[in-house]
Design an enzyme around this catalytic site. Structure first.
Site, PDB file in Angstrom:
ATOM      1  N   GLU A  36     -11.215   4.556   6.503  1.00  0.00           N
ATOM      2  CA  GLU A  36      -9.885   4.990   7.166  1.00  0.00           C
ATOM      3  C   GLU A  36     -10.664   6.240   8.029  1.00  0.00           C
ATOM      4  O   GLU A  36     -10.348   7.453   7.738  1.00  0.00           O
ATOM      5  CB  GLU A  36      -8.844   5.385   6.149  1.00  0.00           C
ATOM      6  CG  GLU A  36      -7.516   6.245   7.007  1.00  0.00           C
ATOM      7  CD  GLU A  36      -6.663   6.484   5.894  1.00  0.00           C
ATOM      8  OE1 GLU A  36      -6.776   6.724   4.611  1.00  0.00           O
ATOM      9  OE2 GLU A  36      -5.272   6.688   6.250  1.00  0.00           O
ATOM     10  N   GLN A  43      -9.380   9.501  -5.441  1.00  0.00           N
ATOM     11  CA  GLN A  43      -9.056  10.228  -4.035  1.00  0.00           C
ATOM     12  C   GLN A  43     -10.245  11.195  -3.722  1.00  0.00           C
ATOM     13  O   GLN A  43     -10.563  11.079  -2.526  1.00  0.00           O
ATOM     14  CB  GLN A  43      -7.853  11.044  -4.272  1.00  0.00           C
ATOM     15  CG  GLN A  43      -7.553  12.016  -3.044  1.00  0.00           C
ATOM     16  CD  GLN A  43      -6.906  11.093  -2.056  1.00  0.00           C
ATOM     17  OE1 GLN A  43      -5.784  10.723  -1.948  1.00  0.00           O
ATOM     18  NE2 GLN A  43      -7.669  10.910  -0.987  1.00  0.00           N
ATOM     19  N   HIS A  55       0.690  -1.133  -0.110  1.00  0.00           N
ATOM     20  CA  HIS A  55       0.015   0.065   0.012  1.00  0.00           C
ATOM     21  C   HIS A  55       0.951   1.268   0.062  1.00  0.00           C
ATOM     22  O   HIS A  55       1.447   1.933   0.967  1.00  0.00           O
ATOM     23  CB  HIS A  55      -0.944  -0.080   1.330  1.00  0.00           C
ATOM     24  CG  HIS A  55      -2.032   1.142   1.218  1.00  0.00           C
ATOM     25  ND1 HIS A  55      -3.330   0.915   0.870  1.00  0.00           N
ATOM     26  CD2 HIS A  55      -1.736   2.555   1.114  1.00  0.00           C
ATOM     27  CE1 HIS A  55      -4.069   2.159   1.021  1.00  0.00           C
ATOM     28  NE2 HIS A  55      -3.033   3.006   0.992  1.00  0.00           N
ATOM     29  N   HIS A 106       1.555   5.225  -2.175  1.00  0.00           N
ATOM     30  CA  HIS A 106       1.184   6.226  -3.014  1.00  0.00           C
ATOM     31  C   HIS A 106       2.212   6.918  -3.781  1.00  0.00           C
ATOM     32  O   HIS A 106       2.767   7.874  -3.177  1.00  0.00           O
ATOM     33  CB  HIS A 106       0.424   7.494  -2.240  1.00  0.00           C
ATOM     34  CG  HIS A 106      -1.106   6.988  -1.744  1.00  0.00           C
ATOM     35  ND1 HIS A 106      -2.112   6.918  -2.542  1.00  0.00           N
ATOM     36  CD2 HIS A 106      -1.199   6.183  -0.829  1.00  0.00           C
ATOM     37  CE1 HIS A 106      -3.114   6.545  -1.872  1.00  0.00           C
ATOM     38  NE2 HIS A 106      -2.502   5.958  -0.583  1.00  0.00           N
ATOM     39  N   ASP A 137       2.228   3.365   3.035  1.00  0.00           N
ATOM     40  CA  ASP A 137       1.294   4.454   2.689  1.00  0.00           C
ATOM     41  C   ASP A 137       1.867   5.673   2.072  1.00  0.00           C
ATOM     42  O   ASP A 137       1.619   6.035   0.875  1.00  0.00           O
ATOM     43  CB  ASP A 137       0.235   4.910   3.754  1.00  0.00           C
ATOM     44  CG  ASP A 137      -0.871   5.372   3.378  1.00  0.00           C
ATOM     45  OD1 ASP A 137      -1.385   5.452   1.934  1.00  0.00           O
ATOM     46  OD2 ASP A 137      -1.912   5.986   4.171  1.00  0.00           O
ATOM     47  N   HIS A 149      -9.390   1.703  -0.069  1.00  0.00           N
ATOM     48  CA  HIS A 149      -9.074   2.498   1.112  1.00  0.00           C
ATOM     49  C   HIS A 149     -10.383   2.342   2.066  1.00  0.00           C
ATOM     50  O   HIS A 149     -11.369   3.289   1.506  1.00  0.00           O
ATOM     51  CB  HIS A 149      -8.957   3.917   0.750  1.00  0.00           C
ATOM     52  CG  HIS A 149      -7.226   4.162   0.404  1.00  0.00           C
ATOM     53  ND1 HIS A 149      -6.868   3.829  -0.768  1.00  0.00           N
ATOM     54  CD2 HIS A 149      -6.719   4.898   1.235  1.00  0.00           C
ATOM     55  CE1 HIS A 149      -5.668   4.182  -0.912  1.00  0.00           C
ATOM     56  NE2 HIS A 149      -5.318   4.989   0.040  1.00  0.00           N
TER      57      HIS A 149
HETATM   58 FE   FE2 Z   1      -3.475   4.975   1.114  1.00  0.00          FE
END
Ligand code: FE2
Length: 428
Positions: free
Chosen positions: A212, A151, A56, A58, A308, A209
């Site tokens: 969260e 996102q 995971h 970005h 992350d 995701h």
């Molecule tokens: Fe993430």
């Protein structure tokens, strides 16, 4: 043979193992291999493992820390707002340059497979185009898997649905989502139903995701698991973060975990990221926000850990070493039993590889000769020290090498000689 490593200690505790490599594959793995090789390396007493895997990440946002400004509140929501402000200024070249710089760090840490989410709610899909190029350019070093990640919301963003399809058509590997960021709980659940249907239709894997948030009523994992079972996607769907499980009522969790088992959900926790981002609305006690790793592991689910973020709007630290995530997980989840710590090492190696469905991964005959030698004696010491990666090997070729640290890292305590020891010696 092309290469033989002699005397390895493996993460499962076996020691004195020789590993022979031929034509990019592991040709033999046993004590006392008699054959000779073009190159032999003595790794006696060193931990030898298949590569680290970050399930995971970005990569589109990495190394943007401080642009356009710092995240002063430290919250996820300020991170999302900052990223939204930054996106219009990101050029193709800057995406590529940062990604390649980061991949250099990753290789040095023996991190040879990465699943990166890439934002699909940028109108230009610039990040998608850039990371598709990066995936191709680094393929001899790193397996990069890309997740189409809306996102700003699959349904909430006016271009969420359309750009998801475009990104998949461009060649992105996995379907992502962010249900807790949709406008309502119902729209979050609807996004789960539509994204799972899309995965079934296109034959792709899913990585969401999911929840969260510290809100114990954020239960999108329930819809995700139920849709996984309904559509026959068992084992192919990942729940990333799952932070709200930390705050959920125990009775509800006792019903939820069996459903997750039925769906064979791939659990991906992000210990460093969520220890930083979660609990920001609490005074005291402050919740930790890491999902229930101990209980999910005990239930037999495949649990892995990702970073992350590395130096972006969401997290200022991290280095490309997933052992940091394992180290944080031990503390945040109180996973200090010997077997629990070894399980945390697996969570950044073989479990992550399983979450990504990597082919040919592992230290077994016939697997790819992708191997990392650490200056540590076992998996627990590797988490404690996060030591130099002495050799990083990809398809039988050494692609990174580090000198052993001079201090005697293999002993508990301090090096043999220090300034402190000299200056505090008893007078003669
Ligand atoms: Fe993430």
């Amino acid at each position: 043979m092309d290469l033989i490593l002699r005397g390895a200690t493996l993460a499962d505790g076996r020691s004195g193992i020789d590993i022979a490599v031929k034509d990019g594959k592991i040709a033999a793995l046993e004590a006392g291999i008699g054959a000779a090789a073009g190159r032999e390396i003595d790794v006696t007493g060193r931990l030898v493992t298949p590569p680290f895997v970050d399930p995971h990440f970005h990569m589109d946002g990495t190394l943007t820390y401080g642009y356009p400004r710092y995240n002063e509140s430290g919250t996820l929501l300020e991170g999302i707002a900052l990223w939204r402000d930054l996106k219009p200024s990101l050029s193709h070249d800057w995406y590529v340059e940062r990604a390649l710089e980061y991949c250099d760090w990753a290789v040095g840490h023996g991190l040879l497979a990465i699943r990166s989410h890439v934002d699909t709610t940028d109108p230009t899909l610039g990040g998608v185009a850039a990371l598709l190029e990066v995936r191709e350019r680094i393929k001899d070093y790193i397996d990069l898997q890309l997740v189409a990640f809306p996102q700003d919301g699959y349904l909430r963003s006016p271009i969420g649905v359309e750009n998801m399809a475009k990104a998949l058509d461009m060649g992105v590997d996995v379907i992502g989502g962010i249900p807790h960021f949709e406008r309502t709980m119902e729209e979050g659940a609807e996004s789960m139903r539509r994204l799972c249907a899309l995965a079934a239709e296109r034959g792709l894997r899913v990585d969401i995701h999911c929840d969260e948030t510290d809100d114990p009523l954020s239960r999108h994992i329930e819809t995700l698991a139920a849709e996984t079972v309904r559509l026959g996607l068992e084992g192919r769907v990942a729940g990333s973060h799952l932070s709200s499980m930390h705050s959920m009522d125990d009775y509800y969790v006792s019903k939820l975990i069996p459903l997750m088992i039925e769906a064979d959900i791939q659990v991906i926790a992000n210990p460093t990221a969520n220890m930083l981002l979660m609990g920001r609305h609490d005074s005291y006690p402050k919740r930790r926000g890491m999902t229930r790793v101990k209980e999910l592991m005990a239930a037999g689910l495949n649990v892995s850990f990702g970073q992350d973020s590395v130096m972006d709007a969401f997290g200022s630290l991290n280095t490309g070493d997933v052992l940091d995530a394992a180290h944080m997980a031990v503390h945040a989840g109180q996973l200090s039993g010997r077997d629990e710590m070894i399980a945390c090492f697996r969570a950044v190696t073989e479990n992550s590889a399983r979450a990504m469905d990597l082919e040919g991964y592992g230290l077994e005959v016939g697997c790819n000769a992708d191997i990392v030698v650490l200056q540590a004696t076992d998996a627990v010491e590797a988490i404690r020290l996060r030591p130099p990666r002495l050799y990083v090997i990809r398809r039988g070729r050494i692609i990174a090498e580090s000198p052993a640290h001079e201090a005697r890292l293999d002993l508990p305590g301090r090096p043999e000689t220090t300034d402190f020891a000299r200056h505090t010696a008893a007078p003669k």
